[in-house]
Design a protein around this motif. Sequence first.
Motif, PDB file in Angstrom:
ATOM      1  N   ARG A  25       0.825  -1.215   0.000  1.00  0.00           N
ATOM      2  CA  ARG A  25       0.000   0.000   0.000  1.00  0.00           C
ATOM      3  C   ARG A  25       0.859   1.265   0.000  1.00  0.00           C
ATOM      4  O   ARG A  25       0.533   2.254  -0.646  1.00  0.00           O
ATOM      5  N   ARG A  50      -5.553  -5.201  -1.151  1.00  0.00           N
ATOM      6  CA  ARG A  50      -6.976  -5.236  -0.756  1.00  0.00           C
ATOM      7  C   ARG A  50      -7.309  -6.373   0.208  1.00  0.00           C
ATOM      8  O   ARG A  50      -8.386  -6.384   0.794  1.00  0.00           O
ATOM      9  N   THR A  53      -9.535  -6.372   3.727  1.00  0.00           N
ATOM     10  CA  THR A  53      -9.963  -4.987   3.942  1.00  0.00           C
ATOM     11  C   THR A  53     -11.444  -4.899   3.591  1.00  0.00           C
ATOM     12  O   THR A  53     -12.001  -5.807   2.971  1.00  0.00           O
ATOM     13  N   GLU A  55     -12.717  -3.340   1.357  1.00  0.00           N
ATOM     14  CA  GLU A  55     -12.871  -3.314  -0.104  1.00  0.00           C
ATOM     15  C   GLU A  55     -13.342  -4.665  -0.655  1.00  0.00           C
ATOM     16  O   GLU A  55     -14.032  -4.716  -1.665  1.00  0.00           O
ATOM     17  N   TYR A  73     -12.854  -9.316   7.553  1.00  0.00           N
ATOM     18  CA  TYR A  73     -12.889  -9.025   6.126  1.00  0.00           C
ATOM     19  C   TYR A  73     -12.450 -10.222   5.299  1.00  0.00           C
ATOM     20  O   TYR A  73     -11.671 -11.058   5.755  1.00  0.00           O
TER      21      TYR A  73
END
Length: 113
Positions: A25, A50, A53, A55, A73
Amino acid sequence: MVRAAHCPPSSNPQRPSLEVADIVRLHGEPLRQSRSLSREQERVLGDIARCRTAELGGHLDVCESCGLEKPSYNSCRNRHCPKCQALSQARWLEGRRRRILPAPVTSLEGDAA
């Protein structure tokens, strides 16, 4: 989706202070700008960034004892992702350990003559 769970024991290991996803990231975009990456490399970096997360979506774990709510997640499931492959890697290593014969290890050094 809400999934019933129990609070994890306090002896559970904490999240490491830095993970591969954090590095991707932070430095993924500069890497993309300085190098020509293949489509596969781009996909792997995106998946790792990702992974686990919001997302990718997820669910809410709720402790049946105290009512503590914790989001969980979804994983990216990319074969290059260290988070996703940790369990598979541990199982593979355990399988190799089980195959080792219980014999002392000796080292043969020097000439056998």
